[in-house]
Write an enzyme that holds these catalytic residues in place. Sequence first.
Site, PDB file in Angstrom:
ATOM      1  N   SER A  62       0.844  -1.197   0.000  1.00  0.00           N
ATOM      2  CA  SER A  62       0.000   0.000   0.000  1.00  0.00           C
ATOM      3  C   SER A  62       0.886   1.256   0.000  1.00  0.00           C
ATOM      4  O   SER A  62       1.723   1.392  -0.884  1.00  0.00           O
ATOM      5  CB  SER A  62      -0.948  -0.041   1.210  1.00  0.00           C
ATOM      6  N   ASP A  68      -8.874  -5.664  -4.996  1.00  0.00           N
ATOM      7  CA  ASP A  68      -8.425  -4.662  -4.024  1.00  0.00           C
ATOM      8  C   ASP A  68      -9.511  -3.618  -3.775  1.00  0.00           C
ATOM      9  O   ASP A  68     -10.038  -3.021  -4.707  1.00  0.00           O
ATOM     10  CB  ASP A  68      -7.145  -3.986  -4.547  1.00  0.00           C
ATOM     11  N   HIS A  78      -7.173  -5.751  -0.364  1.00  0.00           N
ATOM     12  CA  HIS A  78      -6.052  -4.812  -0.251  1.00  0.00           C
ATOM     13  C   HIS A  78      -4.915  -5.374   0.619  1.00  0.00           C
ATOM     14  O   HIS A  78      -5.046  -5.437   1.841  1.00  0.00           O
ATOM     15  CB  HIS A  78      -6.549  -3.487   0.322  1.00  0.00           C
TER      16      HIS A  78
END
Length: 508
Positions: free
Chosen positions: A189, A400, A440
Site C-alpha cells: 500500500s 483490491d 487490499h
Amino acid sequence: MPRTSSLVAFLTPWIPLAVHALHNFQDKCLSFTPEASIYNSSRHVLAYVAAGTNLSLPDNDPTCAQASQLVSVNICRVALSIPTTNRSSISFELWLPEDWSHRFLVTGNGGIDGCTKYVDLAYTTQHGFASVGSNNGHNGTTAITMYHNPDVVTDFAWRSLHTITVAGKTLTNLFYDEKYRRSYYLGCSLGGRQGIKAAEMFPGDFDGIVAGSPALDFNNLQSWRASFFPITGPANSSAFISTASWTTLIHDEVLSQCDGLDGVIDGIIEDPNLCSFRPEALLCDKNTSTTCLTSTQVEMVREIFSPFYGEDGDLIYPAMQPGSEILAAENLYAGKPFSYSESWFKYVVYDPSWNAATFNIHDAAVAEALNPSNIRTWPDNLSAFQKNGGKVLLFHGGQDNQITSFDTERFYNFFSRATQTTSDELDNFLRFFRVPGMFHCNSGPGGWVIGQGGGASAKGVPFESANNVLAAVVQWVENGTAVKDIVGTKFVNDSVDLGVDFQHRHCK
Ligand SMILES: *[C@@H]1O[C@H](CO)[C@@H](O)[C@H](O)[C@H]1NC(C)=O
Ligand SMILES: *[C@@H]1O[C@H](CO)[C@@H](O)[C@H](O)[C@H]1NC(C)=O
Ligand SMILES: *[C@@H]1O[C@H](CO)[C@@H](O)[C@H](O)[C@H]1NC(C)=O
Ligand SMILES: *[C@@H]1O[C@H](CO)[C@@H](O)[C@H](O)[C@H]1NC(C)=O
Ligand SMILES: *[C@@H]1O[C@H](CO)[C@@H](O)[C@H](O)[C@H]1NC(C)=O
Ligand SMILES: *[C@@H]1O[C@H](CO)[C@@H](O)[C@H](O)[C@H]1NC(C)=O
Ligand SMILES: *[C@@H]1O[C@H](CO)[C@@H](O)[C@H](O)[C@H]1NC(C)=O
Ligand SMILES: *[C@@H]1O[C@H](CO)[C@@H](O)[C@H](O)[C@H]1NC(C)=O
Ligand SMILES: *[C@@H]1O[C@H](CO)[C@@H](O)[C@H](O)[C@H]1NC(C)=O
Ligand SMILES: [Ca+2]
C-alpha cells in the site's frame, strides 16, 4: 574419585558455554550505544527481547491499534529518535536477531500513517533479517502534524525511509561487527509506494524490493478516493446505497456476471479486465422493491466503476475493479469522507476547514500541481537501480478495495512504454504478479497468503521462493533465479490452524 572429576571436567566446559552464548548476545545488546553513531539521535529503548516475549508497545499511538507484538526469536531491540530537521523527527526501530542471516531489511508504512509495522519487524527478524521500521516521521493515522509543516511531509514522502535505511545499515554493521551482505525492502500500500520511490531516488539503498498494492501516483490516488463521497452522498441521503446492498445485491450481481468468465464459479474474478459489469441488470421495475436499485443508484454504481477523468479530460485514475465491493462498502462507499483523502486535503493541500463533500476535479488538479515533496511516485526511469543489479517484485490483489489493481497494470504498461522495454527485458529486474481474489494487501476469496508480511497467516507458508514473495526476491538477488509464478495459499476460514483450503498459482 577419578570418575567424578572426569565427569566434572567433561561438564564444566559445556554448561557455562551455553549460558555464556546467551549472555554474550544479551550483554552485547545491552552494551551497544547506537545513539553514539547516529547524528543527533537520542535513545528511546535498548533491550534484549527473548524469543516468545509478548512485547508491549506503550508508545505506539493508540490509533495504530497495536499495543503488543509477539516476538518469536531472540533479538536486540533498538529504538531511537532521529531528527531530520529542526521541526521534524523520526521514531526509528531496529530489531537485530541473534541468529542473523547477514541480510538487512527495511519495512514500510501504510495509509497516511505514522505506524511502525511491528508485525513485519517480527516476521522478518524471524527469518534472520536485521530489520528496520519507523513511524515515517509522525504518529498515528492522520496527517494533522503535516499542517503547516512541510518537513513532516518530506519525511512522509521519502526522507524517513531513506534516513532509517542509512542509519539501520550503519548500526547493523556496527552491532555484528560485520558488514551486511544484501539489503531488502518489504512494504504494501503506502509501503509499496515507498519501495518504488526508494528505487527511483536512492538506487543504492536496496538490492531487492517487494512492493505490494502500491499507492503510486499518490496525489491522484487521494483524489480518486475522495471522489466517491460526492458520488454516494452521506449515509442519510435518500438515494444512498446501503452497505448491505453493496455486499449482497451488487456484489452478488458482479459475481453472477463475471465470476464464471474464467470457467470456475469460486467467488474469484481471475481477470477483472474481462469483467464489464452492467449495473442496469439490477434496475427496479415499476413496482419498488428492496432487491433492486433505482435509476439514480444504478448511475452511481456506473460512475464508481468508471475511470476518473480530470478538468483537461485526461485520466486522473483508472476505474475501481469489480469484485471489491464487500470491503469497499465499509470505507470508500460508506457515505462519509474517506479518512486518508480527507486528512491529506485538510492538512497538506488546503486547510482544516475543507469540506470533503465539496470535492471536485478542480481539487484534484490543485493536489496534483502541488505534489508536495514530489510524493507522486510515477517513475519513467529506474535505470540507476537496475544498473546496480536491483530487483523489484510488484504484486497487486485483483479484488483490491482501496487501490484499484488497474493502477498497477497502468504503471507497468506506462513504464514499459516510457523506457522502451519489452516485458521480457523488464523481467530482468521488474516483475509484476497479479493475485486474483486478494483484497487490499491481504485477505479475500483467493489464494492470498504469499509471505507478504507478518500477521496471523505469516506462519502458514514456508519461507521458500515458490510460495513466498520475500523469499523469492532474496533468491532472485542472491542466486539470480527469478520466479515465474508464486503459489498463493488460502487457509480454511483464513485460519492457519484449520489447514490449507486450496492453493493457486499466480502468474507474472
Ligand atoms: C499480548 O498481550 C496483550 C495485552 O497484554 C494481549 O491482548 C495479547 O493477546 C497478547 N498476545 C499474545 C500473542 O499472547
Ligand atoms: C543537531 O545538534 C546540534 C547541536 O546540539 C544542533 O545545533 C543542530 O541543530 C541539531 N540538528 C538537528 C537536525 O536537529
Ligand atoms: C529551522 O531551520 C531553518 C533552516 O533550515 C531556519 O530557517 C529556521 O529558522 C529554523 N527554525 C528554528 C525554530 O530554529
Ligand atoms: C511519537 O510518539 C513517540 C512516543 O510517544 C514520541 O516520543 C515522539 O516524540 C512522537 N513523535 C512525534 C513526531 O510526535
Ligand atoms: C444527514 O446528516 C447530517 C449530519 O450528519 C445532517 O446535517 C443532515 O441534515 C442530514 N440529512 C438528512 C436528509 O437527514
Ligand atoms: C407490479 O406488481 C403488480 C402487482 O403485483 C403486477 O401485476 C405487475 O405485473 C408488476 N409490474 C411489473 C412491471 O413487474
Ligand atoms: C534514465 O536515466 C539515466 C541516468 O539517470 C539516463 O542516462 C538515461 O538516459 C535515462 N533514460 C531515459 C530513457 O530517459
Ligand atoms: C542459492 O543457491 C544455492 C545453491 O543452489 C543454495 O544452497 C542456496 O540456498 C540458494 N539461496 C537462495 C537464497 O535461494
Ligand atoms: C468456517 O466459517 C464458516 C462460516 O462462519 C463456518 O460455518 C464453518 O464452520 C467454519 N469452518 C470451520 C472448519 O471452522
Ligand atoms: Ca471465478
